[in-house]
Design an enzyme around this catalytic site. Structure first.
Site, PDB file in Angstrom:
ATOM      1  CB  SER A 154      12.156 -25.817 -21.414  1.00  0.00           C
ATOM      2  OG  SER A 154      10.874 -26.303 -22.142  1.00  0.00           O
ATOM      3  CE1 TYR A 167       9.027 -24.791 -16.434  1.00  0.00           C
ATOM      4  CE2 TYR A 167       8.769 -25.370 -18.934  1.00  0.00           C
ATOM      5  CZ  TYR A 167       9.456 -25.836 -17.809  1.00  0.00           C
ATOM      6  OH  TYR A 167      10.407 -26.550 -17.985  1.00  0.00           O
TER       7      TYR A 167
END
Length: 266
Positions: A154, A167
């Protein structure tokens, strides 16, 4: 010449571009492919004649298709995942591609109150799960002296986003895990790379997308002035799975509309 745009010369042989990017008959394992990004990637790679093994805990109802297999399993169940891979290798005598896509996210405004169980669960699936899945598949790829592992990271692997420490930490860790594995397994002909989405319209981001203020803010952060579609990830993923990227390993490919390249937002 007439072949200039669709082939090139190598060792006095002509290689068609279609063959260069071909994933035909490649055995591909995709984790977290029951829905979202993983599911679309699995479907699209299957359409291009790959043999797909989709691993997830939940699947939407789909018609059975030849060379497309859905297997219910939690990747944190290492013994079961190992058994699945053993069966796949026994059937095809190879495992060409592993796409570590499984992931979860949990946000909370106050980091001081961030639940430790959510932190541990996020790292267990997003980072440890990718590691243990890779451990299993690497055993088979070493035998064939070939293979490609694609870790779905990401833009959070590069920049800090608010209210989501687990995350961000997991994706940052996954980014560096890729480089570690690429270092150790390149000598076996195994490539390991990261594919990092920017803001993509998925079930995970639909709440932000529906918020007009947040939606517009995210769009302005990109150079292309739009959110990404899952379809934007298909080409880069096929590239990393195919022989077109056979000299590429330990790299980060960000599909983010120019988010990370953007300096000041006007």
């Amino acid at each position: 010449s007439s072949f200039r745009f669709n082939c090139f010369r190598k060792n006095k042989k002509l290689i068609k571009m279609d063959d260069l990017f071909s994933i035909k008959n490649k055995v591909i394992i995709i984790t977290g492919a029951g829905n979202g990004i993983g599911n679309i990637l699995a479907q699209e790679m299957w359409k291009r004649n790959a043999i797909i093994y989709s691993i997830d805990t939940v699947f939407s109802k789909t018609k059975k298709k030849e060379n497309y297999f859905e297997i219910k399993s939690d990747i944190t169940n290492i013994k079961k995942f190992n058994k699945i891979c053993e069966q796949i290798f026994k059937k095809h005598n190879k495992i060409d591609i592993l796409i570590n896509n499984a992931g979860i996210t949990f946000t909370k405004k106050d980091n001081e109150e961030y639940p430790i169980d959510k932190w541990e669960q996020t790292l267990k699936i997003n980072l440890t799960g990718a590691f243990t899945s890779s451990q299993t598949v690497l055993k088979f790829m070493k035998k064939q002296k070939d293979g490609s592992i694609i870790n779905i990271t990401s833009i959070n692997a590069e920049v800090g986003f608010p209210n989501n420490p687990a995350y961000v930490a997991s994706k940052g860790g996954l980014k560096m895990l890729t480089k570690s594995l690429a270092k150790d397994y390149g000598k076996y002909g195994i490539r390991v790379n990261n594919l990092g989405p920017g803001y993509i319209k998925t079930n995970m981001t639909k709440k932000s997308f529906r918020n007009k203020k947040i939606k517009n803010s995210r769009e302005k952060q990109t150079l292309l002035c739009r959110w990404g579609e899952i379809s934007d990830l298909i080409g880069p993923c096929i590239f990393l799975a195919s022989n077109a990227s056979k000299y590429l390993t330990g790299q980060d490919i960000y599909v983010d509309g120019g988010w990370l390249a953007n300096g000041l937002v006007e």
